[in-house]
Structures are given as structure tokens and as C-alpha cells.
Design a protein around this motif. Structure first.
Motif, PDB file in Angstrom:
ATOM      1  N   PRO A   1      16.867  10.854  -8.497  1.00  0.00           N
ATOM      2  CA  PRO A   1      15.518  11.237  -8.010  1.00  0.00           C
ATOM      3  C   PRO A   1      15.518  10.193  -6.724  1.00  0.00           C
ATOM      4  CG  PRO A   1      15.479   9.801 -10.095  1.00  0.00           C
ATOM      5  CD  PRO A   1      16.812  10.140  -9.776  1.00  0.00           C
ATOM      6  N   ILE A   2      14.612  10.785  -5.768  1.00  0.00           N
ATOM      7  CA  ILE A   2      14.121  10.259  -4.614  1.00  0.00           C
ATOM      8  C   ILE A   2      12.436  10.105  -4.461  1.00  0.00           C
ATOM      9  CG2 ILE A   2      14.405  10.012  -2.137  1.00  0.00           C
ATOM     10  CD1 ILE A   2      16.904  11.579  -2.186  1.00  0.00           C
ATOM     11  N   VAL A   3      11.906   8.892  -4.394  1.00  0.00           N
ATOM     12  CA  VAL A   3      10.599   8.823  -4.324  1.00  0.00           C
ATOM     13  C   VAL A   3      10.120   8.065  -3.111  1.00  0.00           C
ATOM     14  CG1 VAL A   3       8.607   7.931  -5.594  1.00  0.00           C
ATOM     15  CG2 VAL A   3      10.364   8.666  -6.601  1.00  0.00           C
ATOM     16  N   ILE A   4       9.087   8.537  -2.521  1.00  0.00           N
ATOM     17  CA  ILE A   4       8.277   7.998  -1.450  1.00  0.00           C
ATOM     18  C   ILE A   4       6.831   7.587  -1.984  1.00  0.00           C
ATOM     19  CG2 ILE A   4       7.210   8.343   0.668  1.00  0.00           C
ATOM     20  CD1 ILE A   4       8.895  10.999   1.266  1.00  0.00           C
ATOM     21  N   VAL A   5       6.570   6.351  -1.496  1.00  0.00           N
ATOM     22  CA  VAL A   5       5.321   5.721  -2.026  1.00  0.00           C
ATOM     23  C   VAL A   5       4.829   5.127  -0.880  1.00  0.00           C
ATOM     24  CG1 VAL A   5       4.428   3.713  -3.517  1.00  0.00           C
ATOM     25  CG2 VAL A   5       6.481   5.208  -4.322  1.00  0.00           C
ATOM     26  N   PRO A   6       3.743   5.966  -0.591  1.00  0.00           N
ATOM     27  CA  PRO A   6       2.617   5.428   0.656  1.00  0.00           C
ATOM     28  C   PRO A   6       1.700   4.601  -0.127  1.00  0.00           C
ATOM     29  CG  PRO A   6       2.010   7.482   0.064  1.00  0.00           C
ATOM     30  CD  PRO A   6       3.282   7.410  -0.881  1.00  0.00           C
ATOM     31  N   ILE A   7       1.717   3.500   0.587  1.00  0.00           N
ATOM     32  CA  ILE A   7       0.633   2.143   0.240  1.00  0.00           C
ATOM     33  C   ILE A   7      -0.694   2.741   1.006  1.00  0.00           C
ATOM     34  CG2 ILE A   7      -0.207  -0.095   0.129  1.00  0.00           C
ATOM     35  CD1 ILE A   7       2.630  -0.773   0.081  1.00  0.00           C
ATOM     36  N   LEU A   8      -1.818   3.335   0.198  1.00  0.00           N
ATOM     37  CA  LEU A   8      -2.957   3.773   1.079  1.00  0.00           C
ATOM     38  C   LEU A   8      -3.839   2.477   1.438  1.00  0.00           C
ATOM     39  CD1 LEU A   8      -4.203   6.292  -1.633  1.00  0.00           C
ATOM     40  CD2 LEU A   8      -2.391   6.426   0.280  1.00  0.00           C
ATOM     41  N   ARG A   9      -4.498   2.791   2.606  1.00  0.00           N
ATOM     42  CA  ARG A   9      -4.607   4.169   3.134  1.00  0.00           C
ATOM     43  C   ARG A   9      -3.567   4.538   4.365  1.00  0.00           C
ATOM     44  NH1 ARG A   9      -9.495   4.149   7.557  1.00  0.00           N
ATOM     45  NH2 ARG A   9      -8.978   2.124   7.568  1.00  0.00           N
ATOM     46  N   ALA A  10      -3.216   3.281   4.962  1.00  0.00           N
ATOM     47  CA  ALA A  10      -2.480   3.327   6.248  1.00  0.00           C
ATOM     48  C   ALA A  10      -0.949   3.927   5.943  1.00  0.00           C
ATOM     49  CB  ALA A  10      -2.365   1.933   6.964  1.00  0.00           C
ATOM     50  N   GLY A  11      -0.386   3.644   4.851  1.00  0.00           N
ATOM     51  CA  GLY A  11       0.813   4.341   4.633  1.00  0.00           C
ATOM     52  C   GLY A  11       0.869   6.065   4.525  1.00  0.00           C
ATOM     53  N   LEU A  12      -0.314   6.430   4.609  1.00  0.00           N
ATOM     54  CA  LEU A  12      -0.416   8.046   4.686  1.00  0.00           C
ATOM     55  C   LEU A  12       0.071   8.371   6.135  1.00  0.00           C
ATOM     56  CD1 LEU A  12      -3.661   8.842   2.721  1.00  0.00           C
ATOM     57  CD2 LEU A  12      -1.305   9.227   1.980  1.00  0.00           C
ATOM     58  N   ALA A  13      -0.073   7.627   7.107  1.00  0.00           N
ATOM     59  CA  ALA A  13       0.226   7.823   8.537  1.00  0.00           C
ATOM     60  C   ALA A  13       1.779   8.181   8.557  1.00  0.00           C
ATOM     61  CB  ALA A  13      -0.205   6.687   9.408  1.00  0.00           C
ATOM     62  N   LEU A  14       2.434   7.433   7.677  1.00  0.00           N
ATOM     63  CA  LEU A  14       4.198   7.722   7.991  1.00  0.00           C
ATOM     64  C   LEU A  14       4.718   8.767   7.092  1.00  0.00           C
ATOM     65  CD1 LEU A  14       5.234   3.775   7.847  1.00  0.00           C
ATOM     66  CD2 LEU A  14       4.470   5.365   9.857  1.00  0.00           C
ATOM     67  N   LEU A  15       3.777   9.242   6.304  1.00  0.00           N
ATOM     68  CA  LEU A  15       4.142  10.074   5.065  1.00  0.00           C
ATOM     69  C   LEU A  15       4.723  11.398   5.655  1.00  0.00           C
ATOM     70  CD1 LEU A  15       4.637  10.564   1.987  1.00  0.00           C
ATOM     71  CD2 LEU A  15       1.952  11.358   2.214  1.00  0.00           C
ATOM     72  N   GLU A  16       3.910  11.962   6.551  1.00  0.00           N
ATOM     73  CA  GLU A  16       4.582  13.328   7.013  1.00  0.00           C
ATOM     74  C   GLU A  16       5.798  13.159   7.467  1.00  0.00           C
ATOM     75  OE1 GLU A  16       3.326  16.709  10.630  1.00  0.00           O
ATOM     76  OE2 GLU A  16       1.935  15.242   9.783  1.00  0.00           O
ATOM     77  N   GLY A  17       5.893  12.234   8.395  1.00  0.00           N
ATOM     78  CA  GLY A  17       7.400  11.978   8.850  1.00  0.00           C
ATOM     79  C   GLY A  17       8.354  11.993   7.851  1.00  0.00           C
ATOM     80  N   ALA A  18       8.187  10.854   7.084  1.00  0.00           N
ATOM     81  CA  ALA A  18       8.965  10.571   5.854  1.00  0.00           C
ATOM     82  C   ALA A  18       9.383  11.995   5.170  1.00  0.00           C
ATOM     83  CB  ALA A  18       8.546   9.376   5.078  1.00  0.00           C
TER      84      ALA A  18
END
Length: 216
Positions: free
Chosen positions: A76-93
Motif C-alpha cells: 500500500p501507498i499512502v499520501i498524508v497531507p498536513i492541513l491546511r497547506a499540505g492540500l496545496a501539494l496534494l493534486e500534484g502528488a
């Protein structure tokens, strides 16, 4: 063998370009969001090199059998964005890791003590063995939120050796804290800046990544 935090600053020209766009105070919010998406994409691309589990197989091309390599779907592969700024990188990841699951965790920083407190935690009670976790945290400043997020992950069975933090700008205080607590962790960042001001913001940095992303 002595373990030591590994910090990579990829010399990719697209990472340098989009970092320059993000640093510029005159960049409007829509373009800043685009820069963050692109930085999330290219830093994730660099971070998963030699990190994604693979498996060998044989496929039939139109002409003959051929040995190939696939990303192993059993790990399994997991992405954990740290809100709220981490959402800014989520689409690219996510565009780089389209099969990854996403779990959110949110922290707010006390502006007087600079200590984080958690207001949202959607992590599972326990992660699968050997899970790969990519944390998106644009600014590694004091290290408070990244340390708190790592503690939550480790408490749920995540091996720090299988964690990658993707950051836009990092400062020495955060890297030093992470190095002491999690020496087998790996960080990918577009830049390492000189330090922090008296409010805990990275200098020269790029300002508040969350505010600039969401126009607030």
C-alpha cells in the motif's frame, strides 16, 4: 552503521522555476496554486525514485514476450497531507501516485507558543506492514507539525524508513528536530533556507503557503 536524516534538494529546472514563481510576492493566488501543484508533482516524482516497491513479470508485446517491471500493487501507498497547506501539494502528488490512498491530518499553530494542536485526524488505527507514506508539508519551519504527524504515524505502525516528506522550503530547526527523532527518515525539498524570524516563519521563505494558496 550510524543513521542520519537524508535531505535531498533535487536540481531539476522545473522545480527551480516553480519555486521562483512561488517565492515571488507578486504572484497571484491562482498562479501560486499552480506553482504548488507543479512542485508537488515534481518533488513527488523525485521522492518515489527507488522507494516504490516493484515486481518483475513477463508480458506479450505485439511481437514477442518481454520482461517488464511493475509497481507492486500488494504494497500500500499512502499520501498524508498536513492541513491546511499540505492540500496545496496534494493534486500534484496524486497525479504521480494515482493509486495511493489519502488520509488527512490537520494541525493549527499557536502563534504565541508556536506549538501545534491537532484538530483533525483521519488516520486509520493501524497501517498495513511495509506501507509507504508520503507526507505533504510545504513549510518545514519549526518542525512542530511534522514531528506531531510523524508521532501519529509511528504510533500506528509506520516505519519511518518508509516515509518521505515532500516540502517546498525547509529550515534548519525543523531538519534538526526530525534528524534527532527519526534519523532514518527522508526529506525532499525544493530549498533549504537560512532560518526563521521571531514569528517562526521561514526566511526568505515564501510567506504563508496556506493563505497564499487559498487566497485568505
Amino acid at each position: 552503521m550510524t543513521l542520519q536524516l537524508r535531505v535531498y534538494v533535487p536540481p531539476h529546472p522545473l522545480i527551480k522555476h516553480w519555486l521562483a514563481v512561488a517565492r515571488d510576492a507578486s504572484t497571484p493566488s491562482p498562479l501560486f496554486r499552480s506553482a504548488m501543484t507543479e512542485l508537488g508533482r515534481w518533488l513527488t516524482y523525485e521522492a518515489v525514485r527507488e522507494w516504490l516497491p516493484t515486481k518483475e513479470a513477463i508480458v506479450e508485446t505485439p511481437l514477442a514476450p518481454c520482461p517488464v517491471t511493475f509497481v507492486d500493487p500488494e504494497v500500500p501507498i499512502v499520501i498524508v497531507p498536513i492541513l491546511r497547506a499540505g492540500l496545496a501539494l496534494l493534486e500534484g502528488a496524486q497525479s504521480t501516485l494515482p493509486l495511493a490512498s489519502t488520509y488527512h491530518i490537520g494541525f493549527v499553530r499557536n502563534e504565541e507558543t508556536l506549538e501545534p494542536s491537532c484538530y483533525l485526524n483521519k488516520l486509520p488505527d493501524r497501517f498495513a506492514p511495509q506501507v509507504r507514506v508520503l507526507i505533504s508539508e510545504p513549510m518545514l519551519a519549526t518542525g512542530g507539525t511534522s514531528m506531531a504527524a510523524m508521532a501519529e504515524l509511528v504510533n500506528r505502525g509506520v516505519d519511518p524508513a518508509f516515509v518521505r516528506i515532500v516540502s517546498i522550503v525547509a529550515a534548519p530547526p525543523a531538519l534538526q528536530k526530525l534528524s534527532v527523532a527519526y534519523p532514518n527518515l527522508t526529506v525532499f525539498t525544493a530549498a533549504i533556507d537560512e532560518g526563521l524570524n521571531n514569528r517562526g516563519f521561514i526566511v526568505p521563505g515564501l510567506g504563508d503557503a496556506g493563505d497564499r494558496t487559498f487566497g485568505t
